[in-house]
Design a protein around this motif. Sequence first.
Motif, PDB file in Angstrom:
ATOM      1  N   CYS A 421     -24.114  -4.050 -29.610  1.00  0.00           N
ATOM      2  CA  CYS A 421     -25.459  -3.952 -29.047  1.00  0.00           C
ATOM      3  C   CYS A 421     -25.812  -5.209 -28.261  1.00  0.00           C
ATOM      4  CB  CYS A 421     -26.486  -3.779 -30.164  1.00  0.00           C
ATOM      5  SG  CYS A 421     -26.345  -2.238 -31.077  1.00  0.00           S
ATOM      6  N   SER A 422     -26.855  -5.101 -27.460  1.00  0.00           N
ATOM      7  CA  SER A 422     -27.394  -6.270 -26.781  1.00  0.00           C
ATOM      8  C   SER A 422     -28.022  -7.196 -27.813  1.00  0.00           C
ATOM      9  CB  SER A 422     -28.442  -5.824 -25.756  1.00  0.00           C
ATOM     10  OG  SER A 422     -29.028  -6.920 -25.116  1.00  0.00           O
ATOM     11  N   VAL A 423     -27.780  -8.486 -27.678  1.00  0.00           N
ATOM     12  CA  VAL A 423     -28.308  -9.430 -28.666  1.00  0.00           C
ATOM     13  C   VAL A 423     -29.841  -9.438 -28.626  1.00  0.00           C
ATOM     14  CG1 VAL A 423     -28.190 -11.425 -27.089  1.00  0.00           C
ATOM     15  CG2 VAL A 423     -28.187 -11.791 -29.560  1.00  0.00           C
ATOM     16  N   PRO A 424     -30.497  -9.363 -29.773  1.00  0.00           N
ATOM     17  CA  PRO A 424     -31.962  -9.478 -29.786  1.00  0.00           C
ATOM     18  C   PRO A 424     -32.392 -10.813 -29.190  1.00  0.00           C
ATOM     19  CG  PRO A 424     -31.136  -8.708 -31.919  1.00  0.00           C
ATOM     20  CD  PRO A 424     -29.942  -9.145 -31.125  1.00  0.00           C
ATOM     21  N   ASN A 425     -33.560 -10.822 -28.594  1.00  0.00           N
ATOM     22  CA  ASN A 425     -34.035 -12.045 -27.934  1.00  0.00           C
ATOM     23  C   ASN A 425     -34.688 -12.973 -28.974  1.00  0.00           C
ATOM     24  OD1 ASN A 425     -34.371 -13.746 -25.745  1.00  0.00           O
ATOM     25  ND2 ASN A 425     -36.353 -12.884 -25.182  1.00  0.00           N
ATOM     26  N   PHE A 426     -33.840 -13.563 -29.820  1.00  0.00           N
ATOM     27  CA  PHE A 426     -34.328 -14.443 -30.878  1.00  0.00           C
ATOM     28  C   PHE A 426     -35.156 -15.583 -30.288  1.00  0.00           C
ATOM     29  CE2 PHE A 426     -30.351 -12.730 -32.766  1.00  0.00           C
ATOM     30  CZ  PHE A 426     -30.888 -12.178 -33.921  1.00  0.00           C
ATOM     31  N   GLU A 427     -36.298 -15.839 -30.929  1.00  0.00           N
ATOM     32  CA  GLU A 427     -37.120 -16.979 -30.545  1.00  0.00           C
ATOM     33  C   GLU A 427     -36.978 -18.057 -31.617  1.00  0.00           C
ATOM     34  OE1 GLU A 427     -41.716 -18.252 -29.368  1.00  0.00           O
ATOM     35  OE2 GLU A 427     -41.228 -16.166 -29.881  1.00  0.00           O
ATOM     36  N   PHE A 428     -36.552 -19.241 -31.204  1.00  0.00           N
ATOM     37  CA  PHE A 428     -36.335 -20.326 -32.150  1.00  0.00           C
ATOM     38  C   PHE A 428     -37.655 -21.022 -32.458  1.00  0.00           C
ATOM     39  CE2 PHE A 428     -32.358 -19.728 -29.762  1.00  0.00           C
ATOM     40  CZ  PHE A 428     -31.526 -19.378 -30.819  1.00  0.00           C
ATOM     41  N   GLU A 429     -37.633 -21.836 -33.481  1.00  0.00           N
ATOM     42  CA  GLU A 429     -38.850 -22.519 -33.921  1.00  0.00           C
ATOM     43  C   GLU A 429     -39.441 -23.398 -32.835  1.00  0.00           C
ATOM     44  OE1 GLU A 429     -40.462 -21.953 -36.551  1.00  0.00           O
ATOM     45  OE2 GLU A 429     -39.087 -20.892 -37.862  1.00  0.00           O
ATOM     46  N   ASP A 430     -38.612 -23.871 -31.901  1.00  0.00           N
ATOM     47  CA  ASP A 430     -39.110 -24.722 -30.822  1.00  0.00           C
ATOM     48  C   ASP A 430     -39.671 -23.918 -29.642  1.00  0.00           C
ATOM     49  OD1 ASP A 430     -36.812 -23.695 -29.723  1.00  0.00           O
ATOM     50  OD2 ASP A 430     -35.765 -25.612 -29.538  1.00  0.00           O
ATOM     51  N   GLY A 431     -39.715 -22.572 -29.779  1.00  0.00           N
ATOM     52  CA  GLY A 431     -40.278 -21.726 -28.731  1.00  0.00           C
ATOM     53  C   GLY A 431     -39.280 -21.237 -27.708  1.00  0.00           C
ATOM     54  N   LEU A 481     -21.667 -13.795 -32.981  1.00  0.00           N
ATOM     55  CA  LEU A 481     -20.923 -14.205 -31.796  1.00  0.00           C
ATOM     56  C   LEU A 481     -21.377 -13.340 -30.635  1.00  0.00           C
ATOM     57  CD1 LEU A 481     -18.583 -15.886 -30.508  1.00  0.00           C
ATOM     58  CD2 LEU A 481     -17.080 -13.956 -31.074  1.00  0.00           C
ATOM     59  N   ILE A 482     -21.830 -13.985 -29.577  1.00  0.00           N
ATOM     60  CA  ILE A 482     -22.394 -13.269 -28.435  1.00  0.00           C
ATOM     61  C   ILE A 482     -21.502 -13.482 -27.218  1.00  0.00           C
ATOM     62  CG2 ILE A 482     -24.444 -12.994 -26.992  1.00  0.00           C
ATOM     63  CD1 ILE A 482     -25.893 -14.545 -29.367  1.00  0.00           C
ATOM     64  N   ARG A 483     -21.074 -12.405 -26.604  1.00  0.00           N
ATOM     65  CA  ARG A 483     -20.230 -12.494 -25.421  1.00  0.00           C
ATOM     66  C   ARG A 483     -21.051 -12.966 -24.225  1.00  0.00           C
ATOM     67  NH1 ARG A 483     -17.045  -6.739 -25.207  1.00  0.00           N
ATOM     68  NH2 ARG A 483     -18.762  -6.361 -23.774  1.00  0.00           N
ATOM     69  N   PRO A 484     -20.387 -13.400 -23.151  1.00  0.00           N
ATOM     70  CA  PRO A 484     -21.135 -13.832 -21.956  1.00  0.00           C
ATOM     71  C   PRO A 484     -22.049 -12.768 -21.365  1.00  0.00           C
ATOM     72  CG  PRO A 484     -18.881 -14.633 -21.843  1.00  0.00           C
ATOM     73  CD  PRO A 484     -18.951 -13.701 -23.030  1.00  0.00           C
ATOM     74  N   ASP A 485     -21.750 -11.496 -21.604  1.00  0.00           N
ATOM     75  CA  ASP A 485     -22.611 -10.427 -21.084  1.00  0.00           C
ATOM     76  C   ASP A 485     -23.759 -10.085 -22.024  1.00  0.00           C
ATOM     77  OD1 ASP A 485     -21.084  -9.244 -23.049  1.00  0.00           O
ATOM     78  OD2 ASP A 485     -20.352  -7.582 -21.830  1.00  0.00           O
ATOM     79  N   GLY A 486     -23.921 -10.833 -23.116  1.00  0.00           N
ATOM     80  CA  GLY A 486     -25.032 -10.619 -24.033  1.00  0.00           C
ATOM     81  C   GLY A 486     -24.770  -9.596 -25.111  1.00  0.00           C
ATOM     82  N   ILE A 487     -23.554  -9.080 -25.194  1.00  0.00           N
ATOM     83  CA  ILE A 487     -23.202  -8.098 -26.219  1.00  0.00           C
ATOM     84  C   ILE A 487     -22.747  -8.829 -27.486  1.00  0.00           C
ATOM     85  CG2 ILE A 487     -21.651  -6.206 -26.828  1.00  0.00           C
ATOM     86  CD1 ILE A 487     -23.781  -5.493 -24.744  1.00  0.00           C
ATOM     87  N   VAL A 488     -23.235  -8.363 -28.635  1.00  0.00           N
ATOM     88  CA  VAL A 488     -22.845  -8.955 -29.914  1.00  0.00           C
ATOM     89  C   VAL A 488     -21.428  -8.504 -30.255  1.00  0.00           C
ATOM     90  CG1 VAL A 488     -23.377  -9.121 -32.368  1.00  0.00           C
ATOM     91  CG2 VAL A 488     -25.245  -9.006 -30.694  1.00  0.00           C
ATOM     92  N   ALA A 489     -20.506  -9.461 -30.326  1.00  0.00           N
ATOM     93  CA  ALA A 489     -19.108  -9.152 -30.601  1.00  0.00           C
ATOM     94  C   ALA A 489     -18.784  -9.217 -32.093  1.00  0.00           C
ATOM     95  CB  ALA A 489     -18.199 -10.122 -29.838  1.00  0.00           C
ATOM     96  N   TRP A 490     -19.587  -9.967 -32.822  1.00  0.00           N
ATOM     97  CA  TRP A 490     -19.394 -10.113 -34.274  1.00  0.00           C
ATOM     98  C   TRP A 490     -20.718 -10.567 -34.874  1.00  0.00           C
ATOM     99  CZ3 TRP A 490     -20.229 -14.510 -37.187  1.00  0.00           C
ATOM    100  CH2 TRP A 490     -19.772 -14.500 -38.508  1.00  0.00           C
ATOM    101  N   ALA A 491     -21.041 -10.060 -36.052  1.00  0.00           N
ATOM    102  CA  ALA A 491     -22.279 -10.470 -36.719  1.00  0.00           C
ATOM    103  C   ALA A 491     -22.137 -10.216 -38.205  1.00  0.00           C
ATOM    104  CB  ALA A 491     -23.483  -9.695 -36.168  1.00  0.00           C
TER     105      ALA A 491
END
Length: 510
Positions: A421-431, A481-491
């Motif tokens: 899947c496309s990696v969720p757009n995680f927001e870190f604590e620093d914004g 692990l996120i590929r350069p195209d934004g696809i999750v390769a391992w989680a």
Amino acid sequence: MNTTIKNKKHTHTIYDVIIAGAGPVGLFLACELALAKCSVLVLEKATEVHSPLKQLPLGIRGLSSPTIEALYRRDLLEELEIHKHLKNPHQNAVQGPRRQAGHFAGIPFHDGDIDTTQWKYRLPGSTPASLITEMQELETVFSKRAEALGVEIKRGFAVTGFHQNNERVIVQAGGQSFECKWLAGCDGSRSVVRKTGGFEFAGTEPEFTGYTAKADLLNPEVLQPGRNVTPTGVYMQSQPGYLAIQDFDGGAFHGAAKPVTREHLQEVLRRVSGTDVTISTLHIASTWTDRARQATNYRNGRVLLAGDAAHIHAPLGGQGLNLGMGDAMNLGWKLAATIHGKAPEGLLDSYVTERHPIGAQVLDWSRAQAILMKPDPNARALHAIITDLINTTDGATYFAGRVWGVSTQINLGGKHPLIGCSVPNFEFEDGIKIGQLMHNGRGILLDFSHHAALSKLAGGYHQIDYISKPAKNQLGLSAALIRPDGIVAWATDEEINISDLQKAITKWLV
């Protein structure tokens, strides 16, 4: 990197990649390759970059979630302006819960019926699931970025042929020859690259001829606004004089390659709409069909296909542009890694095994819509059933997930449901959001567990950025692990298995 060869007789450049076609797919692929330090030449047959067919409203296109995410991750989304002030281009647009959010075979689904909580990995603050643009805007933005990255674009250079050997491809265009290591055919539905390259283009024949036109009407009020399914076909008037028509003639008129005259278009429009509408002036018109064909393989030696060169279908719901953009995002980093000698075995072939099934799904999606729109009793019966389903919460959510690409997943295997899947757009604590950290086109090892071994592992791969900091919502993940195209390769959301992660890295990013 391009190679320049000199001898006493001549000097010529060997490009890493030549791309045939300067549409959105070809230009975006050029950006991806140039971002990865490849030398790229784009050859485009048209000399004029502007056309009414590429501009609003005829050139309107809807972008789906994977495309929007790709543009965001490459810092291109903010360059698009149309969607910021044009939310719905149709004159009969309704706002609020009954706002039409999309359609399937002309059957609308509405904002208020969509349950976004069913998309558990789509975080608050994600990019929009859909937005509006035009072909002209996309080509302008992509051309500017491509040239800033060093891409050479030659207009008025139609590719007329090529031949390849084990090391090179020699391309003929504009009366000249150009040499490259790889050739990418992004030259549309009538692709010269596909035809010359001997690709099989399998599929089904059309049900209708479609018309797109701008015309002056003496009595536009006799036509209903929006999309209208009638006993004899389908017509849509987005704004007065801007028309789309589907005439179920088996694609006969389009196949005859005749010019669209005012008289012919008026006859078709009157018959399909059941009105006495009169066209006083026809400014521009083009035809299309729902012919659905797909190359059985997207690669032949050093020649690859993407976009409409690889697959064609009816432009119902704007699926074609988004499908092609997905091809470019998938192919770019894989071809670049191959060029630089850093690709694991089989990486480039995975472009075909990943994208071909998605293309096949979109073709079937298009075929289903064409059948539902047919003016016959069987289609009307199916149409009524689908209408009932699409007006339920689960139905609307399903169709929105398909049309917007939110439910798109590549079959990469693995235990975790995020893989592929496309990696969720995680927001870190620093914004900062993870999409903002992907502008460089590199892979990411995301470590929420602060595991010392992961930092050491990532340090051995120059294509990976290691990120270890807390996110506001980590969705239960330990690492990904996120590929350069934004696809999750391992989680994983369990204790980290270093061996499994090592295998995933070496599969994608050696």
